[in-house]
Design an enzyme around this catalytic site. Structure first.
Site, PDB file in Angstrom:
ATOM      1  N   ARG A 100     -37.816 -19.341  10.353  1.00 56.37           N
ATOM      2  CA  ARG A 100     -36.574 -18.851   9.747  1.00 56.37           C
ATOM      3  C   ARG A 100     -35.643 -18.229  10.772  1.00 56.37           C
ATOM      4  NH1 ARG A 100     -33.233 -20.655   7.532  1.00 56.37           N
ATOM      5  NH2 ARG A 100     -34.873 -21.574   6.245  1.00 56.37           N
ATOM      6  N   LYS A 135     -13.031 -11.198  15.489  1.00 57.89           N
ATOM      7  CA  LYS A 135     -13.564 -11.161  14.119  1.00 57.89           C
ATOM      8  C   LYS A 135     -14.943 -11.813  14.112  1.00 57.89           C
ATOM      9  CE  LYS A 135      -8.948 -11.190  12.093  1.00 57.89           C
ATOM     10  NZ  LYS A 135      -7.950 -11.947  11.317  1.00 57.89           N
ATOM     11  N   LYS A 167      -0.837  -4.686  19.104  1.00 51.35           N
ATOM     12  CA  LYS A 167      -0.615  -5.217  17.758  1.00 51.35           C
ATOM     13  C   LYS A 167       0.454  -4.385  17.062  1.00 51.35           C
ATOM     14  CE  LYS A 167      -4.156  -7.041  15.632  1.00 51.35           C
ATOM     15  NZ  LYS A 167      -3.967  -8.486  15.945  1.00 51.35           N
ATOM     16  N   GLU A 197       1.815  -8.692  20.125  1.00 53.52           N
ATOM     17  CA  GLU A 197       1.988  -9.384  18.847  1.00 53.52           C
ATOM     18  C   GLU A 197       3.418  -9.175  18.356  1.00 53.52           C
ATOM     19  OE1 GLU A 197      -1.038  -9.114  15.491  1.00 53.52           O
ATOM     20  OE2 GLU A 197       0.601  -7.931  14.660  1.00 53.52           O
ATOM     21  N   ASP A 218       2.885 -14.047  15.288  1.00 53.18           N
ATOM     22  CA  ASP A 218       2.066 -13.703  14.129  1.00 53.18           C
ATOM     23  C   ASP A 218       2.668 -14.247  12.837  1.00 53.18           C
ATOM     24  OD1 ASP A 218      -0.010 -12.375  12.689  1.00 53.18           O
ATOM     25  OD2 ASP A 218       1.401 -10.788  12.185  1.00 53.18           O
TER      26      ASP A 218
END
Length: 283
Positions: A100, A135, A167, A197, A218
């Site tokens: 597994r 992410k 950002k 950004e 963006d």
């Protein structure tokens, strides 16, 4: 192809095995003797790109002894449904205990490599490269980014120390793009690049005036991105990001951007279907 640090891989595998086996495997250890041996193989149950073969082999080395793992495919290979990826022979207990964990890692990484290759193929012939984001799943980021490379993609920064990325919240907190970049340049070393950004063409021009190295467009529509490419005229690298799907990917690439970053490569990818099949013993 980048290589993963062996001690990093071993640490992840050991934690996974410890999570899965808390002392003993109450089924396998009471059912089979240490001398029992078996043959089995890993089979692809879809078409795609395999990734994590050495990692899967290492699982069986760390979970026990007495297994020979023979790879029939290597990381980055395209495989088809029914292809044999590896054969294994040895201690049945070890094979069952490692199954597994080996499949979880191999299927997940192959899923990332497969999805990345799909995106790379969609943009083939354009200027755009496919990149991942931060992410990622906690604890296995380097593995996931390795899988992106196996699929033909490129890596965005690995962590917050790799590069400066302004950002929208950074920009708003600092009072604008120019003051934010000016302040950053007073502190960062010459090896660190700055990405900004931007949400519209006015912010794009501000980023260009402040001499940003990379500019992220963006959630812009294709017409706006084409205009951004024209305005930038090679003065900075342009990255497209935000809500990009298989259906929209080619159009985004054809705007002329340099990079298309896709968080879904790592944060919500579908596992690649691989089975561990057992060779029946003679009666």
């Amino acid at each position: 192809m980048m290589q993963l640090l062996p001690m990093y891989v071993d640490d992840i595998i050991r934690r996974a095995i410890t999570e899965d086996i808390e002392g003993i495997d109450v089924t396998t250890d009471f059912l089979l003797s240490p001398e029992d041996e078996s043959d089995c193989y890993l089979m692809a149950k879809d078409d795609g790109v395999v990734c994590g073969m050495d990692i899967a082999a290492r699982v069986f080395e760390l979970v026990g002894e007495g297994v020979t793992f023979t790879a029939k495919a290597k990381d980055g290979d395209r495989v088809k449904y029914g292809d044999i990826l590896a054969t294994m022979h040895g201690c049945t207990r070890t094979l069952l205990k490692g199954e597994r964990t080996a499949l979880n890692l191999l299927q997940h990484l192959s899923g990332i490599a497969t999805e990345t290759r799909r995106c790379v193929d969609i943009v083939a012939g354009t200027n755009a490269s496919i990149a991942d984001t931060r992410k990622c799943m906690v604890g296995i980021r380097a593995m996931q980014k390795y899988a992106v490379r196996c699929g033909g993609g490129k890596n965005h920064r690995f962590n917050l120390s790799d590069g400066a990325m302004l950002k929208d919240n950074h920009i708003d907190a600092c009072g604008g793009i120019l003051p934010a970049i000016t302040q950053l340049r007073e502190h960062i070393g010459h090896m660190v690049r700055i990405e900004v950004e931007v949400r519209n063409l006015d912010e794009l021009q501000q980023a260009l005036d402040a001499k940003a190295d990379i500019i992220m467009l963006d959630n812009m529509d294709n017409d706006t991105m084409r205009e951004a490419v024209r305005i930038t005229d090679g003065k900075a690298m342009l990255e497209a990001s935000g809500g990009i799907t298989h259906e929209t990917l080619r159009g985004v690439a054809e705007t002329g951007v340099d990079i298309i970053s896709i968080g879904a490569l790592t944060h919500s990818v579908k596992a690649f279907d691989i089975s561990m099949k057992w060779v029946k013993k003679d009666a």
